[in-house]
Scaffold this motif. Structure first.
Motif, mmCIF file in Angstrom:
data_model
loop_
_atom_site.group_PDB
_atom_site.id
_atom_site.type_symbol
_atom_site.label_atom_id
_atom_site.label_comp_id
_atom_site.label_asym_id
_atom_site.label_seq_id
_atom_site.Cartn_x
_atom_site.Cartn_y
_atom_site.Cartn_z
ATOM 1 N N GLU A 190 -24.669 -8.450 -19.823
ATOM 2 C CA GLU A 190 -23.286 -8.473 -20.286
ATOM 3 C C GLU A 190 -23.109 -7.451 -21.395
ATOM 4 N N THR A 234 -20.020 -10.707 -6.321
ATOM 5 C CA THR A 234 -19.514 -11.601 -7.361
ATOM 6 C C THR A 234 -20.024 -13.015 -7.144
ATOM 7 N N GLY A 235 -20.032 -13.473 -5.912
ATOM 8 C CA GLY A 235 -20.566 -14.798 -5.595
ATOM 9 C C GLY A 235 -22.042 -14.902 -5.921
ATOM 10 N N TRP A 236 -22.801 -13.875 -5.579
ATOM 11 C CA TRP A 236 -24.239 -13.875 -5.887
ATOM 12 C C TRP A 236 -24.467 -13.938 -7.390
ATOM 13 N N ILE A 237 -23.652 -13.221 -8.147
ATOM 14 C CA ILE A 237 -23.774 -13.243 -9.605
ATOM 15 C C ILE A 237 -23.436 -14.634 -10.135
ATOM 16 N N ASN A 238 -22.335 -15.198 -9.663
ATOM 17 C CA ASN A 238 -21.906 -16.521 -10.138
ATOM 18 C C ASN A 238 -22.917 -17.607 -9.803
ATOM 19 N N ARG A 239 -23.641 -17.461 -8.706
ATOM 20 C CA ARG A 239 -24.653 -18.443 -8.304
ATOM 21 C C ARG A 239 -26.010 -18.185 -8.963
ATOM 22 N N GLY A 240 -26.132 -17.062 -9.652
ATOM 23 C CA GLY A 240 -27.379 -16.741 -10.341
ATOM 24 C C GLY A 240 -28.397 -16.042 -9.468
ATOM 25 N N TYR A 241 -27.975 -15.540 -8.300
ATOM 26 C CA TYR A 241 -28.900 -14.851 -7.397
ATOM 27 C C TYR A 241 -29.238 -13.446 -7.878
ATOM 28 N N ARG A 296 -19.868 -7.672 -16.828
ATOM 29 C CA ARG A 296 -21.141 -8.198 -16.348
ATOM 30 C C ARG A 296 -21.649 -7.240 -15.278
ATOM 31 N N ARG A 312 -20.470 -3.923 -9.997
ATOM 32 C CA ARG A 312 -20.461 -4.738 -8.774
ATOM 33 C C ARG A 312 -20.048 -3.894 -7.571
ATOM 34 N N ASP A 314 -16.729 -9.039 -3.331
ATOM 35 C CA ASP A 314 -16.616 -10.492 -3.487
ATOM 36 C C ASP A 314 -17.953 -11.188 -3.244
#
Length: 53
Positions: free
Chosen positions: A30, A18-25, A35, A3, A15
């Motif tokens: 893994e 990380t947000g893009w990953i969490n939203r699936g963008y 991740r 990241r 950060d």
């Protein structure tokens, strides 16, 4: 790709990535507890897009 490295390359904060990953963008792979951004899949998605000018 980590990241932190991806964030440095695209010019955003870790950060944000990380947000893009969490939203699936962003596609991730893994490996154990990590991740990582899947650059190969991201590149494939970009090439599969149709562009119009």
């Amino acid at each position: 790709m980590s990241r932190r490295k991806f964030a440095d390359l695209v010019g955003v904060t870790e950060d944000t990535v990380t947000g893009w990953i969490n939203r699936g963008y962003l596609p991730v792979v893994e490996i154990g507890k990590y991740r990582l951004v899947n650059l190969a899949l991201l590149n494939k998605h970009a090439l599969d897009q149709e562009f119009s000018l």
